[in-house]
Structure formats: structure tokens, C-alpha cells
Design a protein around this motif. Structure first.
Motif, PDB file in Angstrom:
ATOM      1  N   GLN A   5      65.814 -37.047 -21.719  1.00  0.00           N
ATOM      2  CA  GLN A   5      64.983 -36.544 -20.611  1.00  0.00           C
ATOM      3  C   GLN A   5      64.572 -37.579 -19.636  1.00  0.00           C
ATOM      4  O   GLN A   5      64.341 -38.780 -20.184  1.00  0.00           O
ATOM      5  N   PRO A   6      64.401 -37.409 -18.439  1.00  0.00           N
ATOM      6  CA  PRO A   6      63.980 -38.222 -17.340  1.00  0.00           C
ATOM      7  C   PRO A   6      62.417 -38.532 -17.557  1.00  0.00           C
ATOM      8  O   PRO A   6      61.568 -37.707 -18.131  1.00  0.00           O
ATOM      9  N   GLY A   7      62.194 -39.866 -17.223  1.00  0.00           N
ATOM     10  CA  GLY A   7      60.662 -39.927 -16.866  1.00  0.00           C
ATOM     11  C   GLY A   7      60.210 -39.684 -15.801  1.00  0.00           C
ATOM     12  O   GLY A   7      60.518 -38.763 -15.057  1.00  0.00           O
ATOM     13  N   GLY A   8      58.628 -40.116 -15.248  1.00  0.00           N
ATOM     14  CA  GLY A   8      58.182 -39.541 -14.027  1.00  0.00           C
ATOM     15  C   GLY A   8      57.691 -40.786 -13.324  1.00  0.00           C
ATOM     16  O   GLY A   8      58.159 -41.989 -13.474  1.00  0.00           O
ATOM     17  N   THR A   9      56.982 -40.094 -12.211  1.00  0.00           N
ATOM     18  CA  THR A   9      56.607 -41.344 -11.128  1.00  0.00           C
ATOM     19  C   THR A   9      55.342 -41.872 -11.686  1.00  0.00           C
ATOM     20  O   THR A   9      54.977 -42.994 -11.202  1.00  0.00           O
ATOM     21  N   GLU A  10      54.608 -41.379 -12.720  1.00  0.00           N
ATOM     22  CA  GLU A  10      53.453 -42.006 -13.181  1.00  0.00           C
ATOM     23  C   GLU A  10      53.381 -42.651 -14.376  1.00  0.00           C
ATOM     24  O   GLU A  10      54.257 -42.249 -15.323  1.00  0.00           O
ATOM     25  N   LEU A  11      52.628 -43.526 -14.838  1.00  0.00           N
ATOM     26  CA  LEU A  11      52.825 -44.473 -15.896  1.00  0.00           C
ATOM     27  C   LEU A  11      51.665 -43.965 -17.031  1.00  0.00           C
ATOM     28  O   LEU A  11      50.757 -43.407 -16.428  1.00  0.00           O
ATOM     29  N   PHE A  38      55.973 -47.055 -20.751  1.00  0.00           N
ATOM     30  CA  PHE A  38      55.042 -46.629 -19.861  1.00  0.00           C
ATOM     31  C   PHE A  38      55.552 -45.131 -19.277  1.00  0.00           C
ATOM     32  O   PHE A  38      55.074 -44.600 -18.438  1.00  0.00           O
ATOM     33  N   GLY A  39      56.727 -44.666 -19.815  1.00  0.00           N
ATOM     34  CA  GLY A  39      56.909 -43.465 -19.354  1.00  0.00           C
ATOM     35  C   GLY A  39      57.874 -43.314 -17.830  1.00  0.00           C
ATOM     36  O   GLY A  39      57.680 -42.436 -17.359  1.00  0.00           O
ATOM     37  N   ALA A  40      58.011 -44.422 -17.311  1.00  0.00           N
ATOM     38  CA  ALA A  40      58.626 -44.194 -15.960  1.00  0.00           C
ATOM     39  C   ALA A  40      60.102 -43.745 -15.860  1.00  0.00           C
ATOM     40  O   ALA A  40      60.787 -43.923 -16.770  1.00  0.00           O
ATOM     41  N   SER A  41      60.377 -43.259 -14.930  1.00  0.00           N
ATOM     42  CA  SER A  41      61.826 -42.906 -14.546  1.00  0.00           C
ATOM     43  C   SER A  41      62.749 -44.334 -14.486  1.00  0.00           C
ATOM     44  O   SER A  41      62.116 -45.360 -14.278  1.00  0.00           O
ATOM     45  N   GLN A  42      64.058 -44.269 -14.783  1.00  0.00           N
ATOM     46  CA  GLN A  42      64.915 -45.307 -14.513  1.00  0.00           C
ATOM     47  C   GLN A  42      64.718 -45.975 -13.210  1.00  0.00           C
ATOM     48  O   GLN A  42      64.475 -46.917 -12.960  1.00  0.00           O
TER      49      GLN A  42
END
Length: 251
Positions: free
Chosen positions: A126-132, A169-173
Motif C-alpha cells: 500500500q502506498p504511503g501518504g504526503t503527511e508524516l 514516518f509513513g511517507a510515500s516513496q
């Protein structure tokens, strides 16, 4: 160095710059084993020479990534300041170490990162997000560790920061790669200065590589944003393995 050799080095820089933009590392990670193998350079000289290309490439790549995914200034500052300070210590240690042991340590470092990144691509697609997930002060600790290793191995720390930013930190690649470049900018600059002051930079080789890199790194950034998240992570992992193999040819 004649014009033909300079032209070939510019072409090599074009390839390295594209890969650097694609993976958000400025090209240094692949440039180190490539110049070490092709030109027979010691590990420290290969690292110092690669940094001649990396420093301007990183600055241009930051601008390109920021155009597509705005980089938070407070995040970049938290990463950059501690990375800069600890990169000084890492680079100071690196110039005094045995080149053979440095190369072996670097290979192990790359293989561990490759296995970790590939595992995440398989188990957590699953992709990460733009918020940390965590507030910006926690980025200072990441900047310290990545800066120290970046100074030691001459790769700017971005290669370590990217998988941590995606997993912890859950950021997208692509967001992680852009933010990692902010960490890399100050640390690569101070690391290049340290290597150069110890005479461990081949400027005649590094400058043509830098020209080629600047001409192609924007293409790499464009490709990074066009690829699916899972594929980009898998390619990043394979890229690390390739770098380790090339480096292992000199052990």
C-alpha cells in the motif's frame, strides 16, 4: 584527458543523473561503484569524485521534487541541520579508514537496505501518504544517523533516510525521496569539502560527470512520479543490489 574521454564521462553522467533523479539520491550511490570499477579508484577517491557530481545534482533534484510535492521547510530544516553536523564527523572518520574495509562495509550496508526495501514492497504494497506520522522534531534524530552514515560512505544519507521515511514516518516513496534530498544537500557539500581537503577527489573525472548529471536528473524525477509506488520500491531495491555487485567486483 582528451575531448573523447570527456564526452564519454558526460554520457556516463547522463546515465547516473537519470538514476539519481529516479531514486532521489543524486546519483552518488551508483556512481561510487561505477567510477571505482571503471577507473580503478580507491574507495575514498571514488566517493569523493562521485560527490562532485552529486552536490549540484541534489540541488537541482530538490527543486524538481518540490515542484511536484512541496517539501515542508521545517522538515527539511530538521533533517538538514543535524545531517550537516554529523556528516562532518562521518567524513572525518572515513578519510582515515582502510579502503578495502570501507568497501566491504559499504557492500553490507547496501545489501541490508536492499533486503529491507524489497521486503516492504512485497509485504506492504500500500502506498504511503504526503503527511508524516510523527512531528518534525523526530526528523532530527533521523538526520543525525543518516548524516553520519552519509559522511562515512559518501552517499549523502538519502539512501538510508528514504526507507525510514516510508516505513516509520509513513511517507510515500516519492515524498520520501524528495525529503531525503533536503537531508542530503548540506551533508554532501560538507563531505565533498572534507574529501577534497584531503586530496581524495579526481576533479577531471568528476566535473564531466556533474555536467551529464545536471542534464538528465530532471528526466529521472519525472519517471519517479510516473511509476506506481510498489514498482518504484522494488526498482530501488534492485538498484541497491546492483550497486553492491559492482562494488564487490573491486573487493
Amino acid at each position: 584527458m582528451d575531448l573523447f574521454a570527456i564526452g564519454l564521462n558526460v554520457l556516463l553522467g547522463l546515465m547516473l543523473g537519470t538514476l539519481g533523479g529516479l531514486f532521489g539520491i543524486g546519483g552518488g550511490l551508483i556512481a561510487i561503484p561505477v567510477v571505482g570499477v571503471l577507473f580503478g579508484l580507491d574507495q575514498q577517491v571514488a566517493q569523493g569524485t562521485a560527490l562532485v557530481m552529486v552536490v549540484p545534482n541534489v540541488l537541482l533534484a530538490i527543486w524538481r521534487y518540490n515542484q511536484r510535492n512541496r517539501i515542508e521547510l521545517r522538515h527539511a530544516f530538521a533533517l538538514g541541520v543535524t545531517s550537516f553536523c554529523f556528516a562532518i564527523a562521518g567524513a572525518a572518520v572515513a578519510v582515515s579508514l582502510d579502503p578495502g574495509r570501507m568497501r566491504i562495509a559499504f557492500i553490507g550496508f547496501l545489501l541490508v537496505l536492499a533486503a529491507y526495501t524489497l521486503l516492504r514492497a512485497i509485504l506492504r504494497p500500500q502506498p504511503g501518504g504526503t503527511e508524516l506520522r510523527y512531528s518534525w522534531p523526530w526528523l532530527s534524530a533521523l538526520g543525525a544517523g543518516a548524516g553520519a552514515l552519509g559522511g562515512l560512505f559518501g552517499v549523502g544519507g538519502a539512501v538510508l533516510a528514504t526507507p525510514i521515511l516510508t516505513s516509520v514516518f509513513g511517507a510515500s516513496q516519492v515524498v520520501a525521496q524528495g525529503l531525503s534530498l533536503s537531508l542530503a544537500a548540506p551533508s554532501t557539500a560538507v563531505t565533498l569539502f572534507t574529501y577534497a581537503s584531503h586530496g581524495q577527489v579526481n576533479w577531471a573525472l568528476g566535473l564531466p560527470l556533474a555536467v551529464g548529471g545536471l542534464l538528465s536528473i530532471s528526466l529521472g524525477v519525472k519517471l519517479a512520479h510516473a511509476l506506481p509506488e510498489r514498482i518504484l520500491r522494488a526498482l530501488f531495491s534492485m538498484f541497491l543490489v546492483l550497486s553492491a555487485i559492482l562494488l564487490g567486483m573491486k573487493v
